[in-house]
Design an enzyme around this catalytic site. Structure first.
Site, PDB file in Angstrom:
ATOM      1  N   LYS A   1      54.012 -44.319  -5.971  1.00 29.39           N
ATOM      2  CA  LYS A   1      52.709 -44.776  -5.532  1.00 29.39           C
ATOM      3  C   LYS A   1      51.756 -44.613  -6.606  1.00 29.39           C
ATOM      4  O   LYS A   1      50.600 -45.548  -6.603  1.00 29.39           O
ATOM      5  CB  LYS A   1      52.257 -43.883  -4.270  1.00 29.39           C
ATOM      6  CG  LYS A   1      52.745 -43.999  -2.749  1.00 29.39           C
ATOM      7  CD  LYS A   1      52.407 -45.199  -2.329  1.00 29.39           C
ATOM      8  CE  LYS A   1      53.025 -45.368  -0.899  1.00 29.39           C
ATOM      9  NZ  LYS A   1      52.823 -46.815  -0.522  1.00 29.39           N
TER      10      LYS A   1
ATOM     11  N   HIS B   1      57.746 -37.073   9.768  1.00 33.78           N
ATOM     12  CA  HIS B   1      56.686 -36.122   9.249  1.00 33.78           C
ATOM     13  C   HIS B   1      56.558 -34.924  10.217  1.00 33.78           C
ATOM     14  O   HIS B   1      56.924 -35.248  11.474  1.00 33.78           O
ATOM     15  CB  HIS B   1      55.291 -36.803   9.012  1.00 33.78           C
ATOM     16  CG  HIS B   1      55.235 -37.501   7.658  1.00 33.78           C
ATOM     17  ND1 HIS B   1      55.164 -38.839   7.394  1.00 33.78           N
ATOM     18  CD2 HIS B   1      55.039 -36.732   6.309  1.00 33.78           C
ATOM     19  CE1 HIS B   1      55.253 -39.035   6.212  1.00 33.78           C
ATOM     20  NE2 HIS B   1      55.161 -37.975   5.449  1.00 33.78           N
TER      21      HIS B   1
ATOM     22  N   SER C   1      48.912 -42.683  -1.358  1.00 36.53           N
ATOM     23  CA  SER C   1      49.087 -41.443  -0.662  1.00 36.53           C
ATOM     24  C   SER C   1      48.476 -40.286  -1.068  1.00 36.53           C
ATOM     25  O   SER C   1      48.374 -40.221  -2.531  1.00 36.53           O
ATOM     26  CB  SER C   1      50.655 -41.166  -0.395  1.00 36.53           C
ATOM     27  OG  SER C   1      50.824 -40.017  -0.216  1.00 36.53           O
ATOM     28  N   SER C   2      48.325 -39.329  -0.365  1.00 32.29           N
ATOM     29  CA  SER C   2      47.399 -38.101  -0.962  1.00 32.29           C
ATOM     30  C   SER C   2      48.555 -37.333  -1.932  1.00 32.29           C
ATOM     31  O   SER C   2      48.107 -36.326  -2.661  1.00 32.29           O
ATOM     32  CB  SER C   2      46.676 -37.260   0.022  1.00 32.29           C
ATOM     33  OG  SER C   2      47.911 -36.653   0.878  1.00 32.29           O
ATOM     34  N   CYS C   3      49.981 -37.550  -1.736  1.00 31.07           N
ATOM     35  CA  CYS C   3      50.672 -36.973  -2.567  1.00 31.07           C
ATOM     36  C   CYS C   3      50.765 -36.950  -3.919  1.00 31.07           C
ATOM     37  O   CYS C   3      51.669 -36.616  -4.832  1.00 31.07           O
ATOM     38  CB  CYS C   3      51.878 -36.880  -1.889  1.00 31.07           C
ATOM     39  SG  CYS C   3      52.868 -38.783  -2.101  1.00 31.07           S
TER      40      CYS C   3
ATOM     41  N   TYR D   1      58.560 -40.381  -4.498  1.00 29.27           N
ATOM     42  CA  TYR D   1      57.612 -41.300  -3.505  1.00 29.27           C
ATOM     43  C   TYR D   1      56.432 -41.246  -4.447  1.00 29.27           C
ATOM     44  O   TYR D   1      55.672 -42.284  -4.480  1.00 29.27           O
ATOM     45  CB  TYR D   1      57.649 -40.612  -2.217  1.00 29.27           C
ATOM     46  CG  TYR D   1      56.561 -41.204  -1.353  1.00 29.27           C
ATOM     47  CD1 TYR D   1      56.798 -42.491  -0.842  1.00 29.27           C
ATOM     48  CD2 TYR D   1      55.227 -40.767  -1.034  1.00 29.27           C
ATOM     49  CE1 TYR D   1      56.033 -43.218  -0.113  1.00 29.27           C
ATOM     50  CE2 TYR D   1      54.311 -41.530  -0.166  1.00 29.27           C
ATOM     51  CZ  TYR D   1      54.667 -42.502   0.154  1.00 29.27           C
ATOM     52  OH  TYR D   1      53.836 -43.201   0.940  1.00 29.27           O
TER      53      TYR D   1
HETATM   54  P1  GDP Z   1      54.365 -33.323   3.629  1.00 29.10           P
HETATM   55  O1  GDP Z   1      53.029 -33.211   4.301  1.00 29.10           O
HETATM   56  O2  GDP Z   1      54.848 -34.369   2.677  1.00 29.10           O
HETATM   57  O3  GDP Z   1      54.886 -31.881   3.208  1.00 29.10           O
HETATM   58  O4  GDP Z   1      55.408 -33.683   4.726  1.00 29.10           O
HETATM   59  P2  GDP Z   1      55.731 -33.209   6.500  1.00 29.10           P
HETATM   60  O5  GDP Z   1      54.780 -33.913   7.430  1.00 29.10           O
HETATM   61  O6  GDP Z   1      57.198 -33.617   6.656  1.00 29.10           O
HETATM   62  O7  GDP Z   1      55.632 -31.830   6.225  1.00 29.10           O
HETATM   63  C1  GDP Z   1      54.413 -30.859   6.494  1.00 29.10           C
HETATM   64  C2  GDP Z   1      54.744 -29.364   6.646  1.00 29.10           C
HETATM   65  O8  GDP Z   1      55.215 -29.179   7.995  1.00 29.10           O
HETATM   66  C3  GDP Z   1      55.655 -28.985   5.690  1.00 29.10           C
HETATM   67  O9  GDP Z   1      55.354 -27.364   5.494  1.00 29.10           O
HETATM   68  C4  GDP Z   1      57.067 -28.670   6.957  1.00 29.10           C
HETATM   69  O10 GDP Z   1      58.054 -27.712   6.455  1.00 29.10           O
HETATM   70  C5  GDP Z   1      56.366 -28.527   8.063  1.00 29.10           C
HETATM   71  N1  GDP Z   1      57.252 -28.705   9.267  1.00 29.10           N
HETATM   72  C6  GDP Z   1      57.326 -27.799  10.311  1.00 29.10           C
HETATM   73  N2  GDP Z   1      58.114 -28.261  11.038  1.00 29.10           N
HETATM   74  C7  GDP Z   1      58.477 -29.482  10.710  1.00 29.10           C
HETATM   75  C8  GDP Z   1      59.269 -30.366  11.262  1.00 29.10           C
HETATM   76  O11 GDP Z   1      60.160 -30.406  12.333  1.00 29.10           O
HETATM   77  N3  GDP Z   1      59.455 -31.708  10.562  1.00 29.10           N
HETATM   78  C9  GDP Z   1      58.880 -32.033   9.519  1.00 29.10           C
HETATM   79  N4  GDP Z   1      59.091 -33.160   8.812  1.00 29.10           N
HETATM   80  N5  GDP Z   1      58.151 -31.054   8.844  1.00 29.10           N
HETATM   81  C10 GDP Z   1      57.858 -29.774   9.613  1.00 29.10           C
END
Ligand code: GDP
Length: 311
Positions: free
Chosen positions: A141, A180, A108-110, A137
């Protein structure tokens, strides 16, 4: 890898595994092996060993993992580190014992340092601390990558690791508590449209940037590498382009056809400010992403609406 090769896809019901199966089938691969969680528990080492020694797959895509969005990662860290370490340890060791020809591990890129230069080059791996909201996580990875590299170094196993950016597509998790941002916004805007809600709440400030890759593009990249790549060095897989969460929310709103307002919930974390991958190595190896983000939002939205009808 030819059409008759025995290929095991671990995690075949998930976002990545199901895309791999679709693509392998469409390419004419006819010797695919899968097991549901009910048939084989990847957390149970004897079951996994037994499966490998009996089935003797030649190629393995290790796409089984516990995954989730920012909230799930931030609150269920023990589950994320424990389950991912256990599953990958069980599969990697069993694949080694069963002498598989090649294994491809999905990272994962994280895993990259939170504050590394952008776009992120593969060489930044282990150069700093990952983002705190998903460190358990990321740690699992990172251990998976290091395991693949160690088996390569000590035993000569061809265990390859790839680092996909944020993925989306059919069979994603649309549960708002654990998903996500991509599937979350599809669902939120759809439900607001059909329910006539005046606002949709989106988490954070909208400022973070993310790179989104359709899982069908990822599947093509992984299969391409199964044919062509044998090195222990990790490879980034992404589009090479990112977008702010605010712009992304506007795009989903537009594709869904929702006419209300977006409200930002700043009590929710932003997570890492940016994680754009440098994909020049993959491009040099003869692959690049094909599916444009807006087209991917539209097709995934259609898939989501269709899945509601069959649910
Ligand atoms: P990340 O890429 O590991 O940070 O995972 P996410 O895909 O869950 O979140 C990406 C970004 O989208 C973060 O800045 C979240 O705060 C934002 N975000 C905005 N609305 C939402 C939502 O409804 N769900 C999630 N999971 N993230 C959200």
């Amino acid at each position: 890898m030819n059409k008759e090769s025995k290929i095991y896809v671990a995690g075949h019901r998930g976002l990545v595994g199901s895309a791999l199966i679709r693509r392998l089938r469409s390419l004419g691969h006819n010797n695919l092996v899968t097991r549901t969680r009910h048939e084989m528990d990847l957390m149970d080492f004897p079951s996994v060993q037994n499966f490998f020694s009996r089935e003797k797959p030649e190629y393995v895509f290790l796409a089984a993992a516990k995954v989730g969005g920012i909230h799930a990662n931030n609150t269920l860290g023990a589950d994320f580190i424990h389950e991912n370490l256990t599953i990958q340890n069980n599969v990697i060791k069993s694949a080694h014992d069963a002498k598989v020809k090649k294994l491809l591990f999905l990272g994962s890129s994280c895993i990259y340092p939170r504050d590394c230069p952008q776009p992120i080059k593969e060489e930044y791996f282990l150069d700093g601390k990952p983002e705190t909201t998903n460190i358990p996580y990321a740690a699992a990875k990172i251990a998976g990558i290091l395991a693949c590299q160690a088996f390569h170094k000590q035993y000569g196993d061809t265990f390859v690791s790839v680092m996909p950016t944020n993925l989306y597509g059919p069979n994603d998790n649309f549960d708002l508590a654990t998903s996500h941002v991509f599937p979350a916004l599809i669902r939120k805007f759809h439900e607001a449209k059909t329910g006539g809600a005046p606002t949709v709440t989106v988490w954070g400030s909208g400022a973070p940037k993310r790179e989104f890759l359709h899982v069908d593009d990822l599947a093509e990249a992984c299969i391409h590498l199964m044919h062509t790549y044998n090195q222990p060095d990790i490879l980034n897989i992404g589009t090479g382009e990112d977008i702010s969460i605010q712009e992304f929310a506007e795009m989903v709103k537009d594709v869904v056809g929702y006419e209300g307002e977006i409200v930002w919930d700043r009590s929710k974390p932003d997570g890492t400010p940016r994680k754009l991958l440098d994909v020049s190595k993959m491009n040099d190896l003869g692959w690049k992403a094909n599916i444009r983000l807006r087209d991917g939002v539209a097709s995934t939205y259609q898939w989501f609406v269709a899945s509601l009808k069959t649910a």
